[in-house]
Structure formats: structure tokens, C-alpha cells
Design a protein around this motif. Sequence first.
Motif, PDB file in Angstrom:
ATOM      1  N   GLY A  56      -8.351  30.443  -5.673  1.00 43.17           N
ATOM      2  CA  GLY A  56      -9.439  30.200  -6.616  1.00 43.17           C
ATOM      3  C   GLY A  56      -8.971  29.508  -7.884  1.00 43.17           C
ATOM      4  O   GLY A  56      -9.535  29.713  -8.951  1.00 43.17           O
ATOM      5  N   GLY A  57      -7.938  28.697  -7.780  1.00 42.57           N
ATOM      6  CA  GLY A  57      -7.423  27.973  -8.941  1.00 42.57           C
ATOM      7  C   GLY A  57      -6.258  28.677  -9.620  1.00 42.57           C
ATOM      8  O   GLY A  57      -5.776  28.216 -10.646  1.00 42.57           O
ATOM      9  N   ALA A  58      -5.810  29.788  -9.066  1.00 42.65           N
ATOM     10  CA  ALA A  58      -4.705  30.534  -9.678  1.00 42.65           C
ATOM     11  C   ALA A  58      -3.393  29.769  -9.589  1.00 42.65           C
ATOM     12  O   ALA A  58      -2.530  29.906 -10.444  1.00 42.65           O
ATOM     13  CB  ALA A  58      -4.567  31.897  -9.004  1.00 42.65           C
ATOM     14  N   VAL A  59      -3.250  28.961  -8.548  1.00 40.37           N
ATOM     15  CA  VAL A  59      -2.051  28.145  -8.382  1.00 40.37           C
ATOM     16  C   VAL A  59      -2.498  26.713  -8.132  1.00 40.37           C
ATOM     17  O   VAL A  59      -3.353  26.460  -7.290  1.00 40.37           O
ATOM     18  CB  VAL A  59      -1.183  28.638  -7.196  1.00 40.37           C
ATOM     19  N   LYS A  60      -1.913  25.781  -8.897  1.00 42.12           N
ATOM     20  CA  LYS A  60      -2.232  24.366  -8.735  1.00 42.12           C
ATOM     21  C   LYS A  60      -0.929  23.609  -8.518  1.00 42.12           C
ATOM     22  O   LYS A  60       0.016  23.741  -9.290  1.00 42.12           O
ATOM     23  CB  LYS A  60      -2.938  23.808  -9.967  1.00 42.12           C
ATOM     24  N   ALA A  61      -0.896  22.812  -7.449  1.00 46.78           N
ATOM     25  CA  ALA A  61       0.278  22.001  -7.133  1.00 46.78           C
ATOM     26  C   ALA A  61      -0.109  20.530  -7.223  1.00 46.78           C
ATOM     27  O   ALA A  61      -1.181  20.133  -6.776  1.00 46.78           O
ATOM     28  CB  ALA A  61       0.793  22.317  -5.736  1.00 46.78           C
ATOM     29  N   VAL A  62       0.776  19.738  -7.809  1.00 45.60           N
ATOM     30  CA  VAL A  62       0.599  18.297  -7.859  1.00 45.60           C
ATOM     31  C   VAL A  62       1.784  17.680  -7.131  1.00 45.60           C
ATOM     32  O   VAL A  62       2.938  17.972  -7.445  1.00 45.60           O
ATOM     33  CB  VAL A  62       0.516  17.770  -9.309  1.00 45.60           C
ATOM     34  N   VAL A  63       1.468  16.859  -6.127  1.00 40.19           N
ATOM     35  CA  VAL A  63       2.479  16.239  -5.279  1.00 40.19           C
ATOM     36  C   VAL A  63       2.304  14.727  -5.364  1.00 40.19           C
ATOM     37  O   VAL A  63       1.179  14.233  -5.405  1.00 40.19           O
ATOM     38  CB  VAL A  63       2.304  16.709  -3.815  1.00 40.19           C
ATOM     39  N   LEU A  64       3.406  14.011  -5.393  1.00 37.48           N
ATOM     40  CA  LEU A  64       3.353  12.557  -5.350  1.00 37.48           C
ATOM     41  C   LEU A  64       3.165  12.106  -3.899  1.00 37.48           C
ATOM     42  O   LEU A  64       3.471  12.859  -2.977  1.00 37.48           O
ATOM     43  CB  LEU A  64       4.645  11.955  -5.909  1.00 37.48           C
ATOM     44  N   GLY A  65       2.716  10.906  -3.722  1.00 37.65           N
ATOM     45  CA  GLY A  65       2.542  10.365  -2.386  1.00 37.65           C
ATOM     46  C   GLY A  65       3.847  10.291  -1.609  1.00 37.65           C
ATOM     47  O   GLY A  65       3.846  10.235  -0.385  1.00 37.65           O
ATOM     48  N   SER A  66       4.963  10.307  -2.316  1.00 37.00           N
ATOM     49  CA  SER A  66       6.272  10.322  -1.666  1.00 37.00           C
ATOM     50  C   SER A  66       6.630  11.725  -1.187  1.00 37.00           C
ATOM     51  O   SER A  66       7.742  11.959  -0.732  1.00 37.00           O
ATOM     52  CB  SER A  66       7.346   9.802  -2.627  1.00 37.00           C
ATOM     53  N   ALA A  98       0.838  -1.208   0.000  1.00 34.80           N
ATOM     54  CA  ALA A  98       0.000   0.000   0.000  1.00 34.80           C
ATOM     55  C   ALA A  98       0.867   1.251   0.000  1.00 34.80           C
ATOM     56  O   ALA A  98       0.576   2.222  -0.701  1.00 34.80           O
ATOM     57  CB  ALA A  98      -0.933  -0.001   1.215  1.00 34.80           C
ATOM     58  N   SER A  99       1.938   1.230   0.765  1.00 30.11           N
ATOM     59  CA  SER A  99       2.833   2.384   0.835  1.00 30.11           C
ATOM     60  C   SER A  99       3.461   2.659  -0.526  1.00 30.11           C
ATOM     61  O   SER A  99       3.538   3.810  -0.972  1.00 30.11           O
ATOM     62  CB  SER A  99       3.917   2.138   1.884  1.00 30.11           C
ATOM     63  N   LYS A 100       3.897   1.608  -1.197  1.00 25.71           N
ATOM     64  CA  LYS A 100       4.503   1.779  -2.530  1.00 25.71           C
ATOM     65  C   LYS A 100       3.482   2.360  -3.507  1.00 25.71           C
ATOM     66  O   LYS A 100       3.791   3.272  -4.275  1.00 25.71           O
ATOM     67  CB  LYS A 100       5.029   0.439  -3.040  1.00 25.71           C
ATOM     68  N   GLU A 101       2.260   1.832  -3.454  1.00 30.84           N
ATOM     69  CA  GLU A 101       1.207   2.322  -4.335  1.00 30.84           C
ATOM     70  C   GLU A 101       0.887   3.790  -4.044  1.00 30.84           C
ATOM     71  O   GLU A 101       0.747   4.608  -4.957  1.00 30.84           O
ATOM     72  CB  GLU A 101      -0.053   1.473  -4.161  1.00 30.84           C
ATOM     73  N   LEU A 102       0.793   4.131  -2.769  1.00 36.05           N
ATOM     74  CA  LEU A 102       0.478   5.509  -2.392  1.00 36.05           C
ATOM     75  C   LEU A 102       1.622   6.466  -2.728  1.00 36.05           C
ATOM     76  O   LEU A 102       1.378   7.630  -3.053  1.00 36.05           O
ATOM     77  CB  LEU A 102       0.144   5.588  -0.905  1.00 36.05           C
ATOM     78  N   ASP A 103       2.863   6.004  -2.656  1.00 33.34           N
ATOM     79  CA  ASP A 103       4.009   6.853  -2.986  1.00 33.34           C
ATOM     80  C   ASP A 103       3.970   7.302  -4.444  1.00 33.34           C
ATOM     81  O   ASP A 103       4.474   8.363  -4.790  1.00 33.34           O
ATOM     82  CB  ASP A 103       5.333   6.133  -2.715  1.00 33.34           C
ATOM     83  N   GLU A 104       3.371   6.489  -5.305  1.00 32.06           N
ATOM     84  CA  GLU A 104       3.308   6.808  -6.733  1.00 32.06           C
ATOM     85  C   GLU A 104       2.041   7.578  -7.111  1.00 32.06           C
ATOM     86  O   GLU A 104       1.947   8.109  -8.212  1.00 32.06           O
ATOM     87  CB  GLU A 104       3.404   5.515  -7.548  1.00 32.06           C
ATOM     88  N   LYS A 105       1.085   7.648  -6.211  1.00 35.78           N
ATOM     89  CA  LYS A 105      -0.180   8.331  -6.482  1.00 35.78           C
ATOM     90  C   LYS A 105       0.023   9.846  -6.499  1.00 35.78           C
ATOM     91  O   LYS A 105       0.905  10.371  -5.833  1.00 35.78           O
ATOM     92  CB  LYS A 105      -1.192   7.946  -5.412  1.00 35.78           C
ATOM     93  N   GLU A 106      -0.796  10.531  -7.286  1.00 35.28           N
ATOM     94  CA  GLU A 106      -0.717  11.991  -7.381  1.00 35.28           C
ATOM     95  C   GLU A 106      -1.843  12.645  -6.585  1.00 35.28           C
ATOM     96  O   GLU A 106      -2.975  12.173  -6.594  1.00 35.28           O
ATOM     97  CB  GLU A 106      -0.818  12.439  -8.842  1.00 35.28           C
ATOM     98  N   TYR A 107      -1.490  13.739  -5.910  1.00 34.87           N
ATOM     99  CA  TYR A 107      -2.451  14.523  -5.141  1.00 34.87           C
ATOM    100  C   TYR A 107      -2.327  15.960  -5.612  1.00 34.87           C
ATOM    101  O   TYR A 107      -1.223  16.482  -5.740  1.00 34.87           O
ATOM    102  CB  TYR A 107      -2.134  14.442  -3.639  1.00 34.87           C
ATOM    103  N   SER A 108      -3.455  16.593  -5.869  1.00 37.25           N
ATOM    104  CA  SER A 108      -3.392  17.981  -6.326  1.00 37.25           C
ATOM    105  C   SER A 108      -4.228  18.869  -5.418  1.00 37.25           C
ATOM    106  O   SER A 108      -5.159  18.415  -4.763  1.00 37.25           O
ATOM    107  CB  SER A 108      -3.873  18.096  -7.776  1.00 37.25           C
ATOM    108  N   ALA A 109      -3.832  20.127  -5.393  1.00 31.99           N
ATOM    109  CA  ALA A 109      -4.564  21.123  -4.622  1.00 31.99           C
ATOM    110  C   ALA A 109      -4.383  22.466  -5.310  1.00 31.99           C
ATOM    111  O   ALA A 109      -3.396  22.689  -6.013  1.00 31.99           O
ATOM    112  CB  ALA A 109      -4.054  21.176  -3.188  1.00 31.99           C
TER     113      ALA A 109
END
Length: 116
Positions: A49-59, A34-45
Motif C-alpha cells: 500500500g505504498g509502504a515500500v517504493k522501489a525505483v529501478v533504471l531501465g538497465s 531505443a535501448s539506450k533511452e530505455l536503459d536511462e528511464k526510471e520505473y517505480s513500483a
Amino acid sequence: MKARLPKGYSNGGNTNIQQLARQAQKMQEEMDAASKELDEKEYSATAGGGAVKAVVLGSLEIKSLEISKDVVDPEDVDMLSDLVIAAVNEAIRNARDEKAETMDKISGGLNVPGLF
């Protein structure tokens, strides 16, 4: 008077310890997968109001950062920095929260130092 073990327990203490060790090993394997799978998953925020978007990996590494041209103001670099920090921190929180939640589901809330 002779001590009695509770129902469900037998004198086969080694059997219980071996079974517990197998369960712990299985749990550790599930958590590693699960940890390996989550480390490769992408999370965005986003922030502003959407002016800045960051995408971070689970790692917890930043994969990408998008900044709208509308918020690029040479006179107000501090605001842009705040928006970037807010978006990145939120994406990291999302990744960290999902990982903690997944590990809690696998372990049943059990927290044994060094096991996970």
C-alpha cells in the motif's frame, strides 16, 4: 520449362539483398537508440500500500528504495524483506516489459538471433 519469379521480384537479387541489409542496419540503429533511452528511464513500483517504493533504471539497476517508518518492525524483518522484494521485482518487470514492447514495435515482431 523455365522457372518464374513471383511478381515484384526481379533478377536483381543483389539489389534485394542490399536493400534488406540497409533495412536491417536501420532497424538495428533504431533498436540501439531505443535501448539506450530505455536503459536511462526510471520505473517505480510500490508494495504494501505504498509502504515500500522501489525505483529501478531501465538497465535493471536499483536507483532508490524508500521504506516507510511505519513498516520498520524489528520483530518482523521477514515482512519488510518481502515488501522490498515485491516492489523491486515489480519495477524490474515494468522496465523489462516496456523494453520488450518497444523492441517488438521497432522490429515488427521479427526475432533474428544476434541482430538485436
